[in-house]
Each structure stands twice: as structure tokens, then as C-alpha cells.
Design a protein around this motif. Sequence first.
Motif, PDB file in Angstrom:
ATOM      1  N   HIS A 138       7.330   1.641  -8.178  1.00  0.00           N
ATOM      2  CA  HIS A 138       8.503   2.514  -8.118  1.00  0.00           C
ATOM      3  C   HIS A 138       8.129   3.946  -8.500  1.00  0.00           C
ATOM      4  O   HIS A 138       8.575   4.905  -7.848  1.00  0.00           O
ATOM      5  CB  HIS A 138       9.584   1.987  -9.060  1.00  0.00           C
ATOM      6  CG  HIS A 138      10.768   2.909  -9.185  1.00  0.00           C
ATOM      7  ND1 HIS A 138      11.672   3.099  -8.155  1.00  0.00           N
ATOM      8  CD2 HIS A 138      11.176   3.709 -10.210  1.00  0.00           C
ATOM      9  CE1 HIS A 138      12.590   3.966  -8.544  1.00  0.00           C
ATOM     10  NE2 HIS A 138      12.314   4.349  -9.778  1.00  0.00           N
ATOM     11  N   THR A 140       5.239   5.445  -8.230  1.00  0.00           N
ATOM     12  CA  THR A 140       4.444   6.046  -7.160  1.00  0.00           C
ATOM     13  C   THR A 140       5.323   6.430  -5.971  1.00  0.00           C
ATOM     14  O   THR A 140       5.181   7.519  -5.397  1.00  0.00           O
ATOM     15  CB  THR A 140       3.353   5.069  -6.708  1.00  0.00           C
ATOM     16  OG1 THR A 140       2.514   4.743  -7.811  1.00  0.00           O
ATOM     17  CG2 THR A 140       2.502   5.683  -5.597  1.00  0.00           C
ATOM     18  N   LEU A 141       6.257   5.554  -5.608  1.00  0.00           N
ATOM     19  CA  LEU A 141       7.129   5.795  -4.464  1.00  0.00           C
ATOM     20  C   LEU A 141       7.996   7.021  -4.662  1.00  0.00           C
ATOM     21  O   LEU A 141       8.133   7.852  -3.759  1.00  0.00           O
ATOM     22  CB  LEU A 141       8.004   4.567  -4.206  1.00  0.00           C
ATOM     23  CG  LEU A 141       9.026   4.694  -3.067  1.00  0.00           C
ATOM     24  CD1 LEU A 141       8.299   4.902  -1.736  1.00  0.00           C
ATOM     25  CD2 LEU A 141       9.914   3.454  -3.000  1.00  0.00           C
ATOM     26  N   ARG A 142       8.572   7.166  -5.834  1.00  0.00           N
ATOM     27  CA  ARG A 142       9.497   8.289  -6.048  1.00  0.00           C
ATOM     28  C   ARG A 142       8.768   9.628  -6.029  1.00  0.00           C
ATOM     29  O   ARG A 142       9.321  10.640  -5.602  1.00  0.00           O
ATOM     30  CB  ARG A 142      10.280   8.104  -7.341  1.00  0.00           C
ATOM     31  CG  ARG A 142       9.522   8.352  -8.599  1.00  0.00           C
ATOM     32  CD  ARG A 142      10.270   7.892  -9.847  1.00  0.00           C
ATOM     33  NE  ARG A 142       9.674   8.518 -11.018  1.00  0.00           N
ATOM     34  CZ  ARG A 142      10.216   9.542 -11.669  1.00  0.00           C
ATOM     35  NH1 ARG A 142      11.388  10.014 -11.292  1.00  0.00           N
ATOM     36  NH2 ARG A 142       9.610  10.081 -12.703  1.00  0.00           N
ATOM     37  N   LYS A 144       6.040  10.204  -4.097  1.00  0.00           N
ATOM     38  CA  LYS A 144       5.725  10.430  -2.686  1.00  0.00           C
ATOM     39  C   LYS A 144       6.960  10.895  -1.919  1.00  0.00           C
ATOM     40  O   LYS A 144       6.874  11.729  -1.018  1.00  0.00           O
ATOM     41  CB  LYS A 144       5.166   9.152  -2.066  1.00  0.00           C
ATOM     42  CG  LYS A 144       3.752   8.817  -2.513  1.00  0.00           C
ATOM     43  CD  LYS A 144       3.238   7.579  -1.802  1.00  0.00           C
ATOM     44  CE  LYS A 144       1.801   7.289  -2.178  1.00  0.00           C
ATOM     45  NZ  LYS A 144       1.283   6.083  -1.491  1.00  0.00           N
ATOM     46  N   GLN A 145       8.119  10.349  -2.271  1.00  0.00           N
ATOM     47  CA  GLN A 145       9.350  10.719  -1.577  1.00  0.00           C
ATOM     48  C   GLN A 145       9.692  12.186  -1.785  1.00  0.00           C
ATOM     49  O   GLN A 145      10.237  12.840  -0.908  1.00  0.00           O
ATOM     50  CB  GLN A 145      10.510   9.851  -2.068  1.00  0.00           C
ATOM     51  CG  GLN A 145      10.477   8.432  -1.550  1.00  0.00           C
ATOM     52  CD  GLN A 145      11.604   7.597  -2.109  1.00  0.00           C
ATOM     53  OE1 GLN A 145      12.146   7.882  -3.174  1.00  0.00           O
ATOM     54  NE2 GLN A 145      11.985   6.555  -1.396  1.00  0.00           N
ATOM     55  N   THR A 153       8.290   8.696   3.702  1.00  0.00           N
ATOM     56  CA  THR A 153       6.972   8.576   3.077  1.00  0.00           C
ATOM     57  C   THR A 153       5.899   8.143   4.067  1.00  0.00           C
ATOM     58  O   THR A 153       4.760   7.951   3.697  1.00  0.00           O
ATOM     59  CB  THR A 153       7.025   7.534   1.944  1.00  0.00           C
ATOM     60  OG1 THR A 153       7.395   6.278   2.523  1.00  0.00           O
ATOM     61  CG2 THR A 153       8.032   7.918   0.895  1.00  0.00           C
TER      62      THR A 153
END
Length: 400
Positions: A138, A140-142, A144-145, A153
Motif C-alpha cells: 500500500h 509503495t502504491l500510494r 507511485k500514484q 500507475t
Amino acid sequence: KFRSGRWLGFLAIGWGLVTTFTSLTQTYTGLIVVRLMLGLFEGGLNPGVLFYMSCLYKRHELQLRIAMLLSTGSFSGLLSGLLASSIIKLGGVRNLSGWRWIFMLEGIATVIIGILIAVVLPNDVGTAWFLSDAERAHATLRLKQEQSGTSETKDTNADSEEAALFEWKEVKRGILDIQTWFTSLAIFGVGLNLFSFVFSLPTIIAGFGYTGSQAQLYTVPPYALAAFFIIIVSALSDRLKLRGPVALVATPLTIIGYTMAIVGKNNTARYIGCCMLAIGPYISSTCILTVLANNSSGYYKRATAMAVQITFLGLSGTIAPFLYTSDQKPRYIRGHLISLGFAIFTWIFMAANVFYCIWENKARSEGRRAGNVEKYKALREAGLTRAPIGDRHPNFKFTL
């Protein structure tokens, strides 16, 4: 390639070892050598820590974290004198002077902290050992977003170490970015205000007629106020997603502080001015450091831009100690006037950066930067770059 935590730990250990060896110097040449080595390690550690933090947090979570880091400088100002006054009493033990004990013990403490940094700090949020697998994914994803200003992404907008390959073109982008220069010149001015305050506050207080422990006591409130306000204002800055405008409000506090120190008719007025001289630069410096990190996307581009900025901050520290000389006693008018001029200098360049960001954001909102994507894709297809599009993406909006 060093893992981030190990590299920062290595620099901290090196800093601590050089500080420790300073206690053993016997000649002027030896002292110059260890001071140069200290600058070498410090030159990598300061921008490295700030850049590392910029890789862990979203853009509008960053200033509070940087403020927490810089506030330790205020607390060190509070404690360093008391700590040094205690350690110096060891003078004569094992035939070492008190100042040698100060460097030795504080250097050893720094080495221990450096070892902990090397062992504990993760490379990035994706390798944070203290998070669960779901939390790492989570986190890492936020990040990248956010990096392209969009929730997509799947493209080339990721800004992680894994996605980015080193390119000299990214170094060039970081150096030539106009925001790098606006904010570097601004941080030079505010750095001169900050360093001159730190170096000269005891001298200025002595000019009020205070000496000894009483003078030491009067240096405490300015640092305490600075630590308090830097946290409060930075939290508000993150919430409002504003950097430059906050600096434009804080810098006049510095200007007013110098004015009070110059024209004040009594010690009370001049001392209030000293308190404002602590609050203004600490707040402004945090905003200026954060805004460039916020507006530089692309791993090596941001690393380069932040390194240039910290270089200017360091250069200001080479000038500041010479502003308040003994021949200006007791009012130090010349030093105050020069510092006042640099506070105005800071305000001008931060205003220029704010207006540039407004202009560029307007162009992106109107679709005038839509061609950036096609230009970037052409570079990728031609094999001329493998770096992410970063802040060139038309959806990427600059923080004011």
C-alpha cells in the motif's frame, strides 16, 4: 550500489570518527585536515537525509517530517551549551583538555548512532522491515500514484529506485530547472540568516550586558520558540499544501526582527527581535527545502536538484561567521544590516518561484503542456531515455 540506510549510516559513522579524531589533533595542519574531512561527510549526509525522506512520504506529508528533523537543530541549540559545560569539566582527566573530551565523547556517540542507522533504516518503503507485506504494498502504491499527479500507475511515471536508471540527462534536468535556482538562491539568503543567528546569538546577548550563565539562559527562549513554531506552521503548510506563500509570510518576521535589533531602544525590544530572528528563518528554510523536493519528480533529477540547493545552503554558512565582528560591539549594526538585506533577497526569489509555479500550473491546466507526453514517448522509443517522465507530465501540478 549502497542501500540508502547503509550509505547514510556510513556518512554518519565517518562524521563521528572525524569528530573523535579531532580530539587527538596536535597541529594546525592536522586540525585543517580533519575539518575538511568533516565537511566531506557532512556534505553528503545533509542532502542525503532530506532526499531519503522525500522518497518515503507523499509530497504534502513531507514538510512536517523535515520540520521535525530541523527542529532537532533548535533542541541541539538548547542542549549543546549545557552538555559542553558539563563535559568540559573532564579537563585534565588522562591529561586531555576539556575541549578534547567534548569532541571525543560527542564523536563516539555519533558513531554509535551511525551504526544503528546502517542496521535499522530500510532502503525504501517497499523494503521496510517494520511493515507487513500489505502495508509495504500500500505504501509503495500510494507513492507511485502521486508521482504523475494521477491515479494511473501503469505508465512510466513511477519514481522509485527500481524504476529509475541513472542518466546524465536527469542530472542536467536537475541542474537546469529554474526552480532549482530560485530556491537555491532563496535558501542561500535564509541560510545566511540562520547560520549568522546560530553563530552570533551568544555574542549579541553579551552585547545586551549579560554574561556567564545569565547570557546562556537568554539563548534558550529563541530556540524553544523556533522549535515550537516550525512544527505548528509546517503541519499547517502540509494541510494547506502550500510552501512558498508560507515562506513569504515567515520571511517578513525575519525582516522585522532585524529591524527591531537595529532600531530598538532597549534590551527588551532587541531581545524580542532576536526571538523573531529564530522563528522566521527556521520556518522559511523548511518551506524552501520542501518545495523543491515537492516539485522535482524523477529519482535522479530530484536528487541532483536537492544537492544543488543544499550546496548553496552550505555556502551561506561560510559567510555567516564573519558578519558579526568584535569591532561592531555592542549593537552589531553592520551585521544586522547585511543580514536584513539577505532576508529581502530571500523573499524576492521565493516570490519569483511562487509566480513561476502559478504560471506553469495555469499552462498545464489549459492543456498547453499536453505535448510533453508525446515528446517523452518519442525519447523513450528512440532509446534516448529510460528515466520516468516525472514532473514533465502535464498532470503533475507544482506545489506553490
